[in-house]
Design an enzyme around this catalytic site. Structure first.
Site, PDB file in Angstrom:
ATOM      1  CG  HIS A   1      -1.893  -0.935   1.025  1.00 13.16           C
ATOM      2  ND1 HIS A   1      -1.895  -2.361   1.080  1.00 13.16           N
ATOM      3  CD2 HIS A   1      -3.512  -0.815   0.923  1.00 13.16           C
ATOM      4  CE1 HIS A   1      -3.048  -2.822   0.661  1.00 13.16           C
ATOM      5  NE2 HIS A   1      -3.974  -2.094   0.777  1.00 13.16           N
TER       6      HIS A   1
ATOM      7  CG  HIS B   1       2.683  -3.851   6.152  1.00 13.63           C
ATOM      8  ND1 HIS B   1       3.102  -4.559   5.421  1.00 13.63           N
ATOM      9  CD2 HIS B   1       1.368  -3.472   5.502  1.00 13.63           C
ATOM     10  CE1 HIS B   1       2.409  -4.967   4.220  1.00 13.63           C
ATOM     11  NE2 HIS B   1       1.549  -4.178   4.403  1.00 13.63           N
TER      12      HIS B   1
END
Length: 288
Positions: free
Chosen positions: A202, A244
């Site tokens: 992303h 993440h």
């Protein structure tokens, strides 16, 4: 007369070296000594019934000596490096700090987390940077575009998105780093091949798209600031969701900028884009 041979034999025994007291042990039969008493010459004297014992043929002396010579090897994780390098210490410290901060920032990882009430909003923000969303939106805009300049920009953007997805998926498959929180990837993550943590897909996509739009669209200053802020928030949303680490997000931003530079280097001209559009719509004139 018989006394002469006996005197000769006594003389021969005296002249024999092996008959001396210091060599008497060489004439005696070899006895097996217990393996525990070997190499203990400096120990105090022991009784004869304890110092030497006949060997038991069933006692596995060979295996015991082999185990004594070859000590058991410990696993790598149980070993301590006595002289670590400065580089190794620095890398270990940075990774520990990264994991600690990433876990603390995962405030929306679960509904029971401290910011679990805004988890749905953060998930929606992360969805705006998903690969499937951008590819589908770019194809829809490409089908409705009527200008050659617009089609040129959209075709290059579509190729940049495909390049970003394939590159990030390949690096993730190579590194196979897990996220700070053990979470199962969703259906859309499997569709975009965003399964592992490093690098953040992303963040890479948001950085590449924002830089692309800033370079090829004429936008006002407030919109440009909002576009940069959107890219940062999309990358940060995945950290808040526990998907993440911070280093994954930072490397994702760097990889997205690298993808933009690569696309700008191999920019497709308008004629090439029209050829690709014709092939994609099955209306390429040379076939007729």
């Amino acid at each position: 007369m018989p006394a002469i041979p006996s005197s000769r034999s006594r003389t021969r025994d005296r002249n024999n070296v092996l008959s001396r007291p210091e060599f008497m042990s060489l004439n005696q039969p070899l006895r097996c000594v217990n393996s525990e008493t070997r190499g203990t010459a400096r120990r105090p004297a022991q009784p004869k019934h304890q110092a030497s014992q006949p060997c038991d043929p069933q006692e596995p002396t060979d295996s015991a000596n082999k185990d004594r010579k070859e000590p058991a090897k410990l696993p790598d994780e149980d070993c301590i490096q006595l002289n670590p390098s400065f580089k190794g210490i620095a890398m270990s410290s940075l990774l520990a700090i990264d994991i600690c901060l990433s876990k603390r920032l995962g405030v929306c990882a679960y509904t029971s987390s401290s910011w679990g009430s805004v988890r749905s909003m953060i998930t929606l923000l992360a969805l705006t940077g998903h690969g499937i969303t951008w590819i589908f939106g770019t194809i829809v805009c490409l089908t409705r575009s009527n200008t050659l300049a617009g089609q040129e920009v959209l075709v290059n953007l579509l190729l940049a998105l495909l390049l970003d997805i394939m590159t990030v998926a390949g690096v993730q498959k190579l590194i196979k780093r897990k996220g700070p929180w053990e979470m199962t990837p969703g259906f859309l993550d499997y569709c975009a091949m965003d399964v592992y943590s490093f690098p953040a897909a992303h963040a890479s996509r948001a950085a590449m798209v924002s830089k692309f739009l800033l370079s090829h669209l004429v936008l006002a200053v407030p919109l440009r600031i909002l576009l940069v802020l959107w890219a940062f928030l999309v990358g940060m949303s995945r950290v808040l969701l526990g998907r993440h680490h911070l280093t994954d997000m930072a490397c994702g931003f760097a990889l997205g900028l690298l993808h933009f530079s690569l696309v700008e280097t191999v920019w497709l001209s308008s004629s090439t884009c029209q050829t690709l559009i014709s092939i994609g719509t099955l209306s390429w004139s040379p076939f007729y």
